[in-house]
Design a protein around this motif. Structure first.
Motif, short mmCIF file in Angstrom:
data_model
loop_
_atom_site.label_atom_id
_atom_site.label_comp_id
_atom_site.label_asym_id
_atom_site.label_seq_id
_atom_site.Cartn_x
_atom_site.Cartn_y
_atom_site.Cartn_z
N ALA A 99 -7.66 0.00 20.12
CA ALA A 99 -6.46 -0.66 19.59
C ALA A 99 -6.68 -1.37 18.27
CB ALA A 99 -5.85 -1.62 20.62
N GLY A 100 -7.51 -0.81 17.39
CA GLY A 100 -7.70 -1.43 16.08
C GLY A 100 -6.43 -1.48 15.26
N GLY A 101 -5.70 -0.37 15.22
CA GLY A 101 -4.43 -0.35 14.49
C GLY A 101 -3.40 -1.27 15.10
N SER A 102 -3.36 -1.31 16.42
CA SER A 102 -2.43 -2.22 17.11
C SER A 102 -2.79 -3.66 16.85
CB SER A 102 -2.44 -1.93 18.61
OG SER A 102 -1.97 -0.63 18.89
N ALA A 103 -4.09 -3.96 16.80
CA ALA A 103 -4.53 -5.32 16.49
C ALA A 103 -4.07 -5.72 15.09
CB ALA A 103 -6.04 -5.43 16.60
N ASP A 104 -4.14 -4.79 14.13
CA ASP A 104 -3.68 -5.09 12.77
C ASP A 104 -2.19 -5.43 12.77
OD1 ASP A 104 -6.24 -4.49 11.92
OD2 ASP A 104 -5.74 -2.45 11.32
#
Length: 290
Positions: A99-104
């Protein structure tokens, strides 16, 4: 009050089950999710335009980026005639199921809400986040949670029992849409019992929780690295070893930090991207306005 920095943690799927398919093609899920101490660091500067920088990253800084989508959704919802310069310093691997993109996206929503004093509720932020990605609401809330539906039904759980996660990212990432498409063809015989996993969390029983840790997408991910990484983790004493999300990252659960570090050392002989992480109790959060 010109800028704000937000930390947004990666996540691991302690369990992942697929419960159905919506008419629009979205898969409904039932899973236990956990935020961990690997953070995206997002700095937002007030501006009259909208710009994104990702220093040191190969991720394209274009309108398809989740950080840009989050900013546009925020300004559209609030009606603010404003902009922002976004700098994302990435630590979470891409196409990893963490979830790196979701974290951003979560960091941008949380940060803009505070930077511009919009006073949106957490529910409003989560609703905006869901339009960007299924994992964004959980990335906003964080901690340990049972997540159902299309990511919109989040039930906070007791904190994960004390443990360490040795996480390994192989060289190749996994496409989430392709993983789900293969699942639709191949199916799975992996079905975690999330009711028992929930009971284990309430009992604070790490062994019982690990007994339920499995991922219904693991077979359809078709990652050749899953089994070798899991074998190394188990040989090093992991209580459970599985893929997170739609992959490609794999993690093992350890009661003892020294064993977790030893597993990381063994994995790094073959896989440079390996970490020892621990559970954290919150999602995207501000470090304050400057």
């Amino acid at each position: 009050m010109k800028s704000i920095t937000v930390l947004a943690p990666a996540k691991l799927n302690l369990t992942l089950d697929i419960t159905g398919v919506e008419p629009n093609g979205y898969h409904t899920l039932d899973m236990m999710m956990q935020t961990v101490n690997l953070y995206e660091r997002v700095t937002l500067h007030k501006s009259e335009t909208l710009r994104l920088k990702l220093p040191g990253s190969t991720v394209p800084a274009n309108d398809n980026n989740t950080a840009v989508k989050a900013a546009l959704a925020f300004f559209d919802y609030t009606g603010l005639l404003a902009g922002v310069d976004i700098v994302v310093r990435k630590s979470v691997p891409v196409r990893a199921g963490m979830a790196g993109g979701s974290a951003d996206a979560a960091a941008v929503l949380v940060g803009l809400n505070e930077l511009y004093g919009a006073r949106l509720s957490q529910d409003e932020l989560c609703s905006l986040g869901l339009k960007i990605g299924a994992d964004v609401p959980f990335s906003i809330l964080g901690g340990t949670a049972r997540v159902r539906g299309i990511g919109d039904q989040i039930t906070p759980m007791p904190n994960c029992p004390r443990c360490w996660f040795t996480v390994c990212m192989p060289q190749g990432g996994i496409s989430t849409p392709q993983a789900y498409a293969r699942y639709d063809v191949l199916g799975t015989d992996v079905r975690p019992n999330n009711d028992l996993a929930q009971k284990a969390l309430f009992d604070g029983d790490l062994d019982a929780l690990c007994a339920q840790m499995s991922n219904a997408l693991e077979f359809s991910s078709q990652s050749p690295e899953n089994k070798p990484i899991e074998a190394i983790l188990r040989d090093c004493g992991a209580l459970a070893a599985l893929m997170t999300g739609s992959g490609a990252a794999v993690f093992g659960v350890f009661r003892d930090e020294k064993k977790a570090q030893a597993a990381r050392a063994e994995l790094k002989k073959h896989y440079p991207q390996s970490w020892v992480l621990h559970p954290v109790p919150r999602g995207a959060h501000s470090l304050g306005i400057k």
